[in-house]
Motif scaffolding. Structure first.
Motif, PDB file in Angstrom:
ATOM      1  N   MET A 175      66.342  59.447  68.725  1.00  0.00           N
ATOM      2  CA  MET A 175      67.528  59.626  69.571  1.00  0.00           C
ATOM      3  C   MET A 175      68.385  58.377  69.508  1.00  0.00           C
ATOM      4  SD  MET A 175      67.739  60.679  73.595  1.00  0.00           S
ATOM      5  CE  MET A 175      66.736  62.129  73.268  1.00  0.00           C
ATOM      6  N   ASN A 176      69.694  58.570  69.512  1.00  0.00           N
ATOM      7  CA  ASN A 176      70.623  57.456  69.361  1.00  0.00           C
ATOM      8  C   ASN A 176      70.608  56.545  70.572  1.00  0.00           C
ATOM      9  OD1 ASN A 176      73.585  56.402  69.851  1.00  0.00           O
ATOM     10  ND2 ASN A 176      73.272  56.627  67.655  1.00  0.00           N
ATOM     11  N   THR A 177      70.631  55.232  70.333  1.00  0.00           N
ATOM     12  CA  THR A 177      70.574  54.249  71.410  1.00  0.00           C
ATOM     13  C   THR A 177      71.739  54.395  72.373  1.00  0.00           C
ATOM     14  OG1 THR A 177      69.444  52.686  69.987  1.00  0.00           O
ATOM     15  CG2 THR A 177      70.544  51.782  71.905  1.00  0.00           C
ATOM     16  N   MET A 178      72.928  54.566  71.835  1.00  0.00           N
ATOM     17  CA  MET A 178      74.097  54.635  72.699  1.00  0.00           C
ATOM     18  C   MET A 178      74.016  55.848  73.630  1.00  0.00           C
ATOM     19  SD  MET A 178      75.568  51.925  72.069  1.00  0.00           S
ATOM     20  CE  MET A 178      76.995  52.200  73.105  1.00  0.00           C
ATOM     21  N   THR A 179      73.431  56.924  73.138  1.00  0.00           N
ATOM     22  CA  THR A 179      73.283  58.104  73.985  1.00  0.00           C
ATOM     23  C   THR A 179      72.380  57.801  75.167  1.00  0.00           C
ATOM     24  OG1 THR A 179      73.606  59.575  72.105  1.00  0.00           O
ATOM     25  CG2 THR A 179      72.520  60.496  74.026  1.00  0.00           C
ATOM     26  N   ASP A 180      71.251  57.136  74.906  1.00  0.00           N
ATOM     27  CA  ASP A 180      70.340  56.803  75.993  1.00  0.00           C
ATOM     28  C   ASP A 180      70.975  55.825  76.969  1.00  0.00           C
ATOM     29  OD1 ASP A 180      68.477  58.451  75.041  1.00  0.00           O
ATOM     30  OD2 ASP A 180      66.955  56.944  74.587  1.00  0.00           O
ATOM     31  N   THR A 181      71.707  54.855  76.444  1.00  0.00           N
ATOM     32  CA  THR A 181      72.376  53.889  77.312  1.00  0.00           C
ATOM     33  C   THR A 181      73.384  54.588  78.198  1.00  0.00           C
ATOM     34  OG1 THR A 181      72.109  52.202  75.609  1.00  0.00           O
ATOM     35  CG2 THR A 181      73.708  51.750  77.346  1.00  0.00           C
ATOM     36  N   ALA A 182      74.145  55.489  77.605  1.00  0.00           N
ATOM     37  CA  ALA A 182      75.135  56.232  78.380  1.00  0.00           C
ATOM     38  C   ALA A 182      74.463  57.079  79.450  1.00  0.00           C
ATOM     39  CB  ALA A 182      75.962  57.117  77.446  1.00  0.00           C
ATOM     40  N   ALA A 183      73.315  57.652  79.094  1.00  0.00           N
ATOM     41  CA  ALA A 183      72.598  58.471  80.069  1.00  0.00           C
ATOM     42  C   ALA A 183      72.137  57.642  81.258  1.00  0.00           C
ATOM     43  CB  ALA A 183      71.390  59.132  79.398  1.00  0.00           C
ATOM     44  N   LEU A 184      71.707  56.430  80.994  1.00  0.00           N
ATOM     45  CA  LEU A 184      71.281  55.559  82.089  1.00  0.00           C
ATOM     46  C   LEU A 184      72.464  55.206  82.975  1.00  0.00           C
ATOM     47  CD1 LEU A 184      68.789  53.097  80.349  1.00  0.00           C
ATOM     48  CD2 LEU A 184      68.261  55.004  81.846  1.00  0.00           C
ATOM     49  N   GLY A 226      71.383  51.185  66.368  1.00  0.00           N
ATOM     50  CA  GLY A 226      71.763  52.518  66.807  1.00  0.00           C
ATOM     51  C   GLY A 226      70.575  53.413  67.079  1.00  0.00           C
ATOM     52  N   GLU A 227      69.364  52.904  66.895  1.00  0.00           N
ATOM     53  CA  GLU A 227      68.159  53.688  67.144  1.00  0.00           C
ATOM     54  C   GLU A 227      67.256  52.924  68.106  1.00  0.00           C
ATOM     55  OE1 GLU A 227      66.117  57.164  66.889  1.00  0.00           O
ATOM     56  OE2 GLU A 227      67.960  56.713  65.790  1.00  0.00           O
ATOM     57  N   ILE A 275      78.573  66.545  58.446  1.00  0.00           N
ATOM     58  CA  ILE A 275      79.775  66.987  59.165  1.00  0.00           C
ATOM     59  C   ILE A 275      79.608  66.753  60.658  1.00  0.00           C
ATOM     60  CG2 ILE A 275      81.176  69.000  59.762  1.00  0.00           C
ATOM     61  CD1 ILE A 275      80.483  70.139  56.990  1.00  0.00           C
ATOM     62  N   ALA A 276      78.363  66.885  61.143  1.00  0.00           N
ATOM     63  CA  ALA A 276      78.096  66.779  62.576  1.00  0.00           C
ATOM     64  C   ALA A 276      77.953  65.314  62.991  1.00  0.00           C
ATOM     65  CB  ALA A 276      76.825  67.548  62.924  1.00  0.00           C
ATOM     66  N   SER A 277      78.047  65.080  64.303  1.00  0.00           N
ATOM     67  CA  SER A 277      77.827  63.738  64.830  1.00  0.00           C
ATOM     68  C   SER A 277      76.346  63.405  64.761  1.00  0.00           C
ATOM     69  CB  SER A 277      78.309  63.645  66.278  1.00  0.00           C
ATOM     70  OG  SER A 277      77.564  64.520  67.104  1.00  0.00           O
ATOM     71  N   ASP A 278      76.026  62.134  64.962  1.00  0.00           N
ATOM     72  CA  ASP A 278      74.650  61.669  64.770  1.00  0.00           C
ATOM     73  C   ASP A 278      73.621  62.520  65.510  1.00  0.00           C
ATOM     74  OD1 ASP A 278      75.676  59.710  63.219  1.00  0.00           O
ATOM     75  OD2 ASP A 278      75.107  58.032  64.494  1.00  0.00           O
TER      76      ASP A 278
END
Length: 354
Positions: A1-10, A38-39, A121-124
């Protein structure tokens, strides 16, 4: 899972717009000591970070200079059959990392490229892994602990010599447990001294290294707390195995606060495997009995992170004695610490001198 996604979730989970103090991980990234890939749990290291790791390694070498250890260095991968024999998958299937490679033909390669084009084509976070459909396991897997390649290698040499063997090993290791805690990396280094011999020799070795590991951490001016521990065995039966491990006092850990000052992270571990690996690989002592094994493991990144947590992110501002240990006459400082420890143990009313 992408690091930025987890950070944003927090951040989203925080109450309203209340200011959130930067985490220790945030501070390390902002200072450039760790580099975000990023990971989660997968970081680059800066020159300063690596310099501390190298100097810690030197201190550990001086700490074990009298052990007559054979130095072995392995890549962060091992033979799949040795890995299967180790029984790691029985206990930690969720942590294991295998290595796969494309094994198809020209037509399969074209299908791979088509699937890859579609995935890109899709995002990470939304990318398909269909291009991996033709990947097959190779004959190697990622090393889960630095000592694991040692046992089959020594088994192929035949019986141990009189007095057993001590091995000095260092390797990157992999465990699949992505986390925002910088002390819980997916790829990290372990420095280990591994002992093979009879039960008495291995138990004495472990006790010696509990004392020496505690000395090193004290010289680094970090808190020292050694506690009985157990490995994170998987599944419903894991608790039974863990309880047995604790009941037999097979594993101790040296705990230091790292990411969170209110919790403690295992930075060193002291393990007695009994004859587990001796049975698996038929490692024999000189007298033909099954060898017992044990090891002390230094988490190189974790100890380094503990230093940054407790002494600050600027190594030039660290306490003078810590800097003298790491950047000064390391051999003399370690020798003096060892002598003081031995004198204290021999003093009337303490240790063996009681």
């Amino acid at each position: 899972m992408n690091t930025m996604t987890d950070t944003a979730a927090l951040a989203t989970a925080a109450n309203g717009d209340e200011h959130i103090a930067p985490s220790f991980r945030d501070e390390l990234l902002a200072a450039g000591l760790l580099i975000d890939t990023g990971e989660n749990g997968l970081y680059g290291r800066s020159q300063v970070f690596e310099d501390v790791v190298d100097r810690l390694n030197a201190a550990i070498t001086h700490l074990g200079a009298d052990q007559d250890a054979e130095v072995l260095r392995f890549p962060p991968a091992m033979r799949r059959t040795d890995f299967e024999d180790s029984e790691y998958l029985k206990n930690f299937p969720d942590l294991a990392g295998t290595i796969h490679s494309f094994c198809g033909n020209d037509m399969g390669h074209r299908r791979l490229l088509q699937a890859l084009d579609q995935a890109m084509i899709a995002s990470d976070d939304d990318r398909s892994d269909e291009w991996m459909a033709q990947q097959k396991p190779t004959r190697v897997v990622l090393t889960p602990a630095a000592c694991y390649p040692v046992y089959p290698v020594l088994a192929r040499r035949g019986p141990l010599p009189a007095g057993g063997r001590t091995i000095d090993v260092l390797s990157y290791c992999f465990r699949h447990e992505p986390s925002l805690d910088p002390g819980r990396m997916q790829m990290f280094r372990q420095r280990e001294y591994v002992r093979l011999g009879n039960a008495h020799e291995v138990m004495a070795f472990r006790q010696m290294w509990i004392e020496r590991g505690s000395l090193l951490v004290s010289l680094l001016q970090l808190s020292v707390e050694v506690d009985l521990a157990n490995d994170p065995f998987f599944g419903r039966g894991g608790k039974i195995v863990a309880d047995s491990q604790r009941a037999q006092a097979l594993k101790f850990e040296l705990l230091i606060p790292v990411a969170n000052p209110d919790s403690k992270t295992a930075c060193l571990s002291f393990n007695y495997h009994m004859d587990h690996f001796g049975k698996i690989w038929k490692i024999a002592c000189e007298d033909g009995t099954l060898a017992h094994t044990g090891c002390v493991g230094f988490g190189m990144e974790r100890i380094t992170l503990a230093l940054f947590r407790h002494h600050g992110l600027d190594v030039k501002a660290w306490p003078d004695d810590v800097r003298a240990l790491l950047w000064g006459d390391t051999a003399t400082r370690v020798a003096q610490g060892m002598a003081q420890m031995q004198a204290l143990a021999a003093a009337p009313g303490t240790g063996d001198g009681a």
